[in-house]
Design a protein around this motif. Structure first.
Motif, short mmCIF file in Angstrom:
data_model
loop_
_atom_site.label_atom_id
_atom_site.label_comp_id
_atom_site.label_asym_id
_atom_site.label_seq_id
_atom_site.Cartn_x
_atom_site.Cartn_y
_atom_site.Cartn_z
N TYR A 1 0.83 -1.21 0.00
CA TYR A 1 0.00 0.00 0.00
C TYR A 1 0.86 1.27 0.00
CZ TYR A 1 -3.89 -3.12 1.03
OH TYR A 1 -4.83 -4.11 0.96
N CYS B 1 -0.90 6.30 3.05
CA CYS B 1 -2.25 5.79 2.84
C CYS B 1 -3.19 6.24 3.96
CB CYS B 1 -2.19 4.26 2.83
SG CYS B 1 -3.33 3.49 1.71
N ILE C 1 -6.11 0.96 6.50
CA ILE C 1 -5.92 0.77 5.06
C ILE C 1 -6.92 -0.25 4.51
CG2 ILE C 1 -4.29 0.13 3.26
CD1 ILE C 1 -2.05 0.78 5.30
N TYR D 1 -7.41 0.80 -1.53
CA TYR D 1 -6.40 1.85 -1.58
C TYR D 1 -5.16 1.43 -2.36
CZ TYR D 1 -9.08 4.01 2.23
OH TYR D 1 -10.07 4.57 3.00
N SER E 1 -3.00 3.66 -5.10
CA SER E 1 -3.57 5.01 -5.03
C SER E 1 -2.52 6.08 -4.70
CB SER E 1 -4.69 5.06 -3.99
OG SER E 1 -4.18 4.78 -2.69
#
Length: 315
Positions: free
Chosen positions: A112, A116, A120, A124, A127
């Motif tokens: 991730y 974030c 999370i 996500y 992203s």
């Protein structure tokens, strides 16, 4: 899975793989295959294909990977992305070619973005920018996750991906430089107590927040999903609880009984400031963790002393 189904656990001697094997046996699965690196080099496509052709496993847990802490990831990024991609490509590709019924790919919460939103959620992914210190490993794991989803989409396979939070437990890597924070601290405090060292130095400021899951719980979640889940989503696996690195160090210090000073080296990197997984998707699927952090650390330290330390001393 049936009790006599042929199940291959790739990485069966590691932290997660060994826990999966123990949990499978506990649940009365009797036909489990494990191969050491000397018996099967998962980075060698010819060897992997020969294995799948000969053994024809029905189910695969892909827990094999090149892993390490901040120092190892920062020092050997080429090795981390190259070797992990090789392992994943070979095992997933041959699982498809030799018609494995179901495969589970084990990734990591480091997939991730660094900054974030917390906690999370699975959506996500991709992203934002990754944490620089483990970018190579994260990219490999993202590729494995996406490969499973794309095989499912194109070929109708049943491949599941799980992204565990920070794991710890028996058979962890307790190397003084290349290990993750939990085993590194356990070893550091044990040796400091054993040698009457007046202080233990912990990397960074101690302020980052981390979530930890005992490996036996991780194994239980993996088997549960292999037995019950049939769709194309991937899952976070964790506790939904977090602790600061300082809090973790103080907890381990107390459990081990070390009475010296705790010092933080602010010149060393902290990594991601916070990394707490949203585990609502997994809870909705019917699974929650069982072992609390304090109990898990006690179990891990007991194993460390009885196996790692005593083996070094030749006991």
């Amino acid at each position: 899975m049936k009790n006599d189904s042929k199940i291959y656990v790739a990485g069966h001697r590691g932290l997660v793989g060994s826990a999966i094997v123990r949990k499978l046996k506990e649940k009365n699965y009797t036909n489990i295959i494990g191969k050491t690196h000397s018996e099967l080099d998962l980075t060698n496509l010819l060897e992997v294909e020969e294995f799948f052709k000969k053994e024809k496993p029905e189910y695969v847990f892909l827990a094999a990977a090149k892993v390490g802490g901040i120092l190892a990831n920062s020092t050997y990024p080429a090795d981390f992305i190259y070797k992990n991609l090789q392992i994943q490509n070979n095992v997933i590709g041959m699982a498809y070619k030799y018609e494995v019924k179901k495969l589970m790919f084990l990734g990591s919460s480091c997939i991730y973005p660094k900054m974030c939103p917390q906690p999370i959620k699975e959506e996500y992914l991709l992203s934002g920018y990754l944490e620089e210190t483990n970018e190579a490993y994260a990219l490999a794991k993202i590729s494995g996750l996406k490969m499973c989803q794309f095989f499912n989409k194109q070929y109708g396979t049943k491949y599941i991906s799980v992204m565990p939070t920070n794991l710890y437990g028996p058979y962890d890597n307790f190397h003084p430089e290349n290990s993750h924070v939990m085993p590194a601290l356990i070893r550091r405090f044990h040796e400091a107590k054993d040698s009457n060292v007046p202080e233990v130095v912990v990397w960074g400021s101690g302020t980052p927040l981390r979530e930890f899951l005992y490996s036996e719980d991780m194994a239980d979640a993996c088997i549960y999903l292999m037995e019950t889940y049939k769709e194309n989503e991937f899952f976070n696996i964790g506790t939904g609880k977090e602790i600061s690195i300082r809090g973790l160090a103080e907890l381990i210090k107390k459990i081990i009984g070390y009475e010296g000073r705790l010092v933080f080296d602010f010149s060393k990197p902290d990594g991601t400031p916070r990394k707490l997984l949203d585990v609502s998707r997994l809870e909705a699927a019917g699974w929650t963790y069982k072992i609390e952090l304090k109990e898990g650390i006690k179990k891990t330290y007991k194993w460390f002393v009885e196996n790692y330390i005593n083996n070094q001393k030749g006991i």
